[in-house]
Design an enzyme around this catalytic site. Structure first.
Site, PDB file in Angstrom:
ATOM      1  N   LEU A 118       3.287  -1.634  -6.691  1.00  0.00           N
ATOM      2  CA  LEU A 118       3.114  -2.615  -7.766  1.00  0.00           C
ATOM      3  C   LEU A 118       2.167  -3.740  -7.349  1.00  0.00           C
ATOM      4  O   LEU A 118       1.985  -3.996  -6.155  1.00  0.00           O
ATOM      5  CB  LEU A 118       4.468  -3.242  -8.126  1.00  0.00           C
ATOM      6  CG  LEU A 118       5.533  -2.316  -8.727  1.00  0.00           C
ATOM      7  CD1 LEU A 118       6.865  -3.074  -8.856  1.00  0.00           C
ATOM      8  CD2 LEU A 118       5.084  -1.800 -10.099  1.00  0.00           C
ATOM      9  N   SER A 119       1.606  -4.400  -8.344  1.00  0.00           N
ATOM     10  CA  SER A 119       0.854  -5.625  -8.092  1.00  0.00           C
ATOM     11  C   SER A 119       1.804  -6.619  -7.414  1.00  0.00           C
ATOM     12  O   SER A 119       2.946  -6.766  -7.846  1.00  0.00           O
ATOM     13  CB  SER A 119       0.345  -6.186  -9.425  1.00  0.00           C
ATOM     14  OG  SER A 119      -0.347  -7.395  -9.226  1.00  0.00           O
ATOM     15  N   GLY A 120       1.358  -7.221  -6.344  1.00  0.00           N
ATOM     16  CA  GLY A 120       2.198  -8.189  -5.644  1.00  0.00           C
ATOM     17  C   GLY A 120       3.129  -7.581  -4.609  1.00  0.00           C
ATOM     18  O   GLY A 120       3.915  -8.291  -3.963  1.00  0.00           O
ATOM     19  N   SER A 121       3.054  -6.258  -4.419  1.00  0.00           N
ATOM     20  CA  SER A 121       3.948  -5.622  -3.449  1.00  0.00           C
ATOM     21  C   SER A 121       3.451  -5.780  -2.013  1.00  0.00           C
ATOM     22  O   SER A 121       4.167  -5.460  -1.066  1.00  0.00           O
ATOM     23  CB  SER A 121       4.119  -4.134  -3.788  1.00  0.00           C
ATOM     24  OG  SER A 121       2.874  -3.452  -3.716  1.00  0.00           O
ATOM     25  N   LYS A 133       0.151  -4.709  -0.914  1.00  0.00           N
ATOM     26  CA  LYS A 133      -0.788  -3.651  -0.501  1.00  0.00           C
ATOM     27  C   LYS A 133      -1.985  -4.193   0.288  1.00  0.00           C
ATOM     28  O   LYS A 133      -2.271  -3.721   1.385  1.00  0.00           O
ATOM     29  CB  LYS A 133      -1.329  -2.900  -1.735  1.00  0.00           C
ATOM     30  CG  LYS A 133      -0.298  -2.138  -2.538  1.00  0.00           C
ATOM     31  CD  LYS A 133      -0.921  -1.398  -3.698  1.00  0.00           C
ATOM     32  CE  LYS A 133      -1.623  -2.294  -4.716  1.00  0.00           C
ATOM     33  NZ  LYS A 133      -0.734  -3.285  -5.374  1.00  0.00           N
ATOM     34  N   ARG A 166     -14.056  -3.019  -7.926  1.00  0.00           N
ATOM     35  CA  ARG A 166     -14.393  -3.287  -9.328  1.00  0.00           C
ATOM     36  C   ARG A 166     -15.540  -4.303  -9.455  1.00  0.00           C
ATOM     37  O   ARG A 166     -16.061  -4.514 -10.534  1.00  0.00           O
ATOM     38  CB  ARG A 166     -13.151  -3.742 -10.096  1.00  0.00           C
ATOM     39  CG  ARG A 166     -12.234  -2.567 -10.480  1.00  0.00           C
ATOM     40  CD  ARG A 166     -11.288  -2.952 -11.608  1.00  0.00           C
ATOM     41  NE  ARG A 166     -10.457  -1.847 -12.069  1.00  0.00           N
ATOM     42  CZ  ARG A 166     -10.765  -1.058 -13.111  1.00  0.00           C
ATOM     43  NH1 ARG A 166     -11.880  -1.259 -13.788  1.00  0.00           N
ATOM     44  NH2 ARG A 166      -9.941  -0.099 -13.480  1.00  0.00           N
ATOM     45  N   ARG A 225      -9.313   4.053 -15.895  1.00  0.00           N
ATOM     46  CA  ARG A 225      -8.452   3.847 -14.736  1.00  0.00           C
ATOM     47  C   ARG A 225      -8.330   5.131 -13.923  1.00  0.00           C
ATOM     48  O   ARG A 225      -8.267   5.098 -12.689  1.00  0.00           O
ATOM     49  CB  ARG A 225      -7.078   3.333 -15.169  1.00  0.00           C
ATOM     50  CG  ARG A 225      -7.171   1.915 -15.722  1.00  0.00           C
ATOM     51  CD  ARG A 225      -5.911   1.496 -16.430  1.00  0.00           C
ATOM     52  NE  ARG A 225      -4.951   0.899 -15.515  1.00  0.00           N
ATOM     53  CZ  ARG A 225      -3.801   0.365 -15.915  1.00  0.00           C
ATOM     54  NH1 ARG A 225      -3.458   0.387 -17.191  1.00  0.00           N
ATOM     55  NH2 ARG A 225      -2.990  -0.175 -15.045  1.00  0.00           N
ATOM     56  N   ILE A 245      -3.043   0.011  -6.851  1.00  0.00           N
ATOM     57  CA  ILE A 245      -1.760   0.220  -7.525  1.00  0.00           C
ATOM     58  C   ILE A 245      -1.554   1.725  -7.724  1.00  0.00           C
ATOM     59  O   ILE A 245      -0.501   2.251  -7.431  1.00  0.00           O
ATOM     60  CB  ILE A 245      -1.736  -0.500  -8.892  1.00  0.00           C
ATOM     61  CG1 ILE A 245      -1.864  -2.024  -8.687  1.00  0.00           C
ATOM     62  CG2 ILE A 245      -0.417  -0.190  -9.627  1.00  0.00           C
ATOM     63  CD1 ILE A 245      -1.948  -2.825  -9.985  1.00  0.00           C
ATOM     64  N   SER A 246      -2.558   2.423  -8.201  1.00  0.00           N
ATOM     65  CA  SER A 246      -2.529   3.876  -8.445  1.00  0.00           C
ATOM     66  C   SER A 246      -1.143   4.338  -8.886  1.00  0.00           C
ATOM     67  O   SER A 246      -0.451   5.017  -8.141  1.00  0.00           O
ATOM     68  CB  SER A 246      -3.010   4.646  -7.206  1.00  0.00           C
ATOM     69  OG  SER A 246      -2.383   4.201  -6.007  1.00  0.00           O
TER      70      SER A 246
END
Lengths: 207, 207
Positions: free
Chosen positions: A38-41, A43, A70, A84, A110-111
């Site tokens: 997730l976003s914020g996890s 990574k 991007r 995406r 995120i994938s």
């Protein structure tokens, strides 16, 4: 050059210096460490920390960050479902090139969908794709909200946000899972070391 | 994640291990050697030969071959004018990533138009883009015709073939020009060594 029989005019060139020769020079094996979550996890943080740990061991790695790409290679892509998929495909293809170059390529995206991650896995020789699942609770990620995106998603200002109104499909058979212990998140350094230990065990840190 | 104000939700992550750190580890400087010229001018051969020469000196390079990439990253692209521009743009963006990783990236593409090559040049810091012009006569390239493409182009079975019915714009200010001496083409090894000498002189073969 237009295509006669589409693709018939495209040739393949082989070089005398290949992946094994580059790996010997670098004393490591090329592979892809694919960090999903997730976003914020965490990574990107883990990706950087891993890069640092590997560098300290004299190993060369390169981080492909979904956000960063991007701004360049993928700047023509939107956030539509189709784009995406294409975004992830391109990162997978570039990751394959870096692994072929002999580098430890760390992809951080995120994938959210299994089929997209599996597509990237299949681009590589068996065992050279190491999927790392940042298994952090949504509540933790949302509480961090370093980019303020969860707030926007909750307010409906971002649509199709992973974890809020779009699906995240957890890996079924990932190589490495990073998670909280007794409600405490390990430090980035500790998580990076867990990945390094895996790479060492599997022989990626020598030619 | 849909774009609010298109691009406002894309962040940039910096890592503590950057290009200078990787270059120090590899004892070389990341750059792009961009080999341009007609089909059959010897681009791929020189690219491989250069890769071999660099490897013999303990330097790590990676060849991005226009043809090879059409099997992977760029396999969604046709040979339409628009897609050929996009093909070169993507190779330029990937080459930039490899140079940032600290590698000597050798890109081998016909890349017939100045504006496309200049686009790729501008992606990189000054002096890190080394344009190599394979200045071989069309007659020589056509006589070789290793892929049989000139024959097809002359028969009208391929349209828009560079040198036959599409323009090749020679570089105006390339860093290196490879050409025949008294009607004799230098060996691939000799041409590769000419590029190595340039890289050495400009300090790319040390950190």
């Amino acid at each position: 050059m237009s295509a006669v029989g589409n693709g018939n005019n495209i040739f393949w060139h082989n070089c005398p210096v290949g992946k094994p020769e580059r790996e010997k020079l670098l004393d490591q094996k090329g592979c892809v460490v694919w960090i999903t979550g997730l976003s914020g996890s965490g990574k990107s943080t883990v990706a950087c920390s891993l890069s640092k740990e590997l560098h300290a061991r004299g190993k060369i790695s390169y981080v492909l960050d979904g956000d960063n790409l991007r701004h360049g290679l993928n700047k023509d892509l939107s956030f539509s479902a189709e784009d995406r998929v294409e975004n992830i495909r391109r990162v997978g293809e570039v990751a394959r090139l870096f692994a072929d170059a002999g580098l430890i390529c760390i992809a951080s995206l995120i994938s959210p969908y299994r089929r997209d991650r599996d597509f990237c896995r299949e681009l590589l020789p068996e065992a050279n794709f190491i999927e790392v699942f940042m298994n952090m609770p949504l509540e933790l990620c949302e509480a961090r909200d370093a980019k303020g995106l969860y707030k926007l998603a909750r307010e409906g200002k971002i649509k199709g946000f992973t974890g809020i109104d779009d699906l995240y499909e957890p890996p079924l058979n990932c190589e490495i899972e990073l998670r909280q212990n007794d409600g405490v998140c390990p430090t980035p350094c500790a998580m990076a070391k867990q990945i390094v230990a895996y790479l060492e065990e599997k022989g990626f840190l020598e030619a």
